[in-house]
Design a protein around this motif. Sequence first.
Motif, mmCIF file in Angstrom:
data_model
loop_
_atom_site.group_PDB
_atom_site.id
_atom_site.type_symbol
_atom_site.label_atom_id
_atom_site.label_comp_id
_atom_site.label_asym_id
_atom_site.label_seq_id
_atom_site.Cartn_x
_atom_site.Cartn_y
_atom_site.Cartn_z
ATOM 1 N N GLN A 1 2.354 -39.371 119.064
ATOM 2 C CA GLN A 1 1.261 -40.338 119.165
ATOM 3 C C GLN A 1 0.547 -39.981 120.769
ATOM 4 N N THR A 2 -0.511 -39.861 120.735
ATOM 5 C CA THR A 2 -0.956 -39.604 122.120
ATOM 6 C C THR A 2 -1.110 -41.178 122.767
ATOM 7 N N PRO A 3 -0.395 -41.014 123.966
ATOM 8 C CA PRO A 3 -0.106 -42.160 124.848
ATOM 9 C C PRO A 3 -1.503 -42.535 125.330
ATOM 10 N N PRO A 4 -1.753 -43.792 125.682
ATOM 11 C CA PRO A 4 -3.283 -44.331 126.566
ATOM 12 C C PRO A 4 -3.274 -43.694 128.049
#
Lengths: 228, 180
Positions: free
Chosen positions: A61-64
Motif C-alpha cells: 500500500q503506497t503511504p501518503p
Amino acid sequence: MTQADDHNDDVTLAGEYALHLMDAAQRRAFEARLDAEPALRRLVVEWDEQLVPLADNFAEQTPPKAVKARIDAVLFPTAQKPSWSLWRILTGSAVAAALAVAVLVTLPLDRAPTPFAPSLVAQIAAEDQSLVVLASYAPDTGILRVDRQAGAAPSGRVLELWLIAEGAAAPVSLGVLPADAVTDITLPADLIPAIAGGTLAISEEPVGGSPTGTPTGAVLAVGAVTTI
Amino acid sequence: MTTREDVENMIQRVGLGDRAAFSALYDATSAKLFGVCLRILNDRAEAEDALQDAFVRIWQKAGSYAVNGYSPMTWLITLTRNLAIDRLRARKGGAVDIDEVHDLKDTGPTPEAAAVAASERSRLDGCLNELDADRAEAVRGAYLEGYSYDELAARFAVPLNTMRTWLRRSLIKLKDCLSA
C-alpha cells in the motif's frame, strides 16, 4: 536437562521472540541474552528468515506523501545544522557549498620562532559557525595542525576528521580529535599527495571513532584545502 | 524492478549517511512496509506513525546491517513488524479485542514475490501444513496479525497454558521440518 533439551528450549524461545509472542518483560530478558550470545542471535535470524515468506501476505500500500516529509523532518532538521552526506559532497552538488564556507585564512607567518610554516590551510566550518576548526599543513614537517576555534563534540560523541582527496571515491579518516583545542597530526606518507586540492570534513561519531572506517554520524563541518 | 542486490546496496549506502539512497530505499520499500504496518495495526494513522518509526530506525541502524546476517527485505520487514507490534501492544494494553477477527485464510499471497524465493515460500507452507490446521493458523495469526498468547487463546477458545504448549510444540515441529 540434557543439552538437546536446552537447545530445543532456545529454538522455541527464539521462535517465540521472532513471532513477537513474548510479553515485554520476557522480551527484555531475552534481548539481554541476545546481546551476549551470538548463537542465540543466529537462531533468531534463522527464524526470521524462515518465517518471512509469510510476509507475502502483507499487501503493498503506497503511504501518503506526508509520511516521508515527516520522516525527513525528524531525521534532518536542516535549519539546525548541516548534516550533509560526504557522498553528496563527493558527487558534486554540495561542493559549491563546501567551497563557499571555506575561506582563505592568512596565518601569522611571522609568528617566529615556530618552525611550523604552513603552505596549505582549510577552515573547516559549519554553516552557522557552531563548529570552526582551522587546519594548516606544513610540508617541511608533514604535520597537519588542527585548531578548534569554536564548538565541540555533542555530549557522549567525538569529532572525527576526514580527508577527501580530489576525485577520491571515499573519505579517509585522519583520526579522532582530542579534547585539546590544538592538536598536531602527522600525516601518513601516502596521504600527503592527497591533501592539496582535497577537502577536510568533520563528523560526529561514537566514542573511539567511526566503527566502520567511513563516517557514520552527521557531517558537521567541511572546508576545502587552499594554498597560501 | 528493484532486485535484492539493489535493496542491499541502498541499505549499505544509507549506513554511510547517504540521504539520496535513503529516499531511494523509501521509494522502493515503503509500500511493502506500510502494508506490514496496516495489517498489524488496522488503523491508517497508527500505521503511518509506525512506518515513520521504522524508517527512523532504518536510518539509525543501517550501519550495522552488514554484520547482522539478514537478507535485506527480511531485515526491513522484521524491524518494521516488530515496531508495529510494539505499538499494537502499547495500544491494547494487553486487552483482547475479540470483535475484529480476520479470516486468516482469506488473504492469499500478493503478486509481490520478488523479495522471497518461491521455493522458500512453498517450503514454509509445506511445513505449516504438516501441523494441525488450527495450530498452523495460530502461527500465521501471530505473524500476520501480531496476536499475543492471550489473544490466540481467546480466539481459539483454549486456556492460555494450552495455547502456549500448542505454539511451543508447533515451533519445534516447524523447526525440524524447515531444517530437514
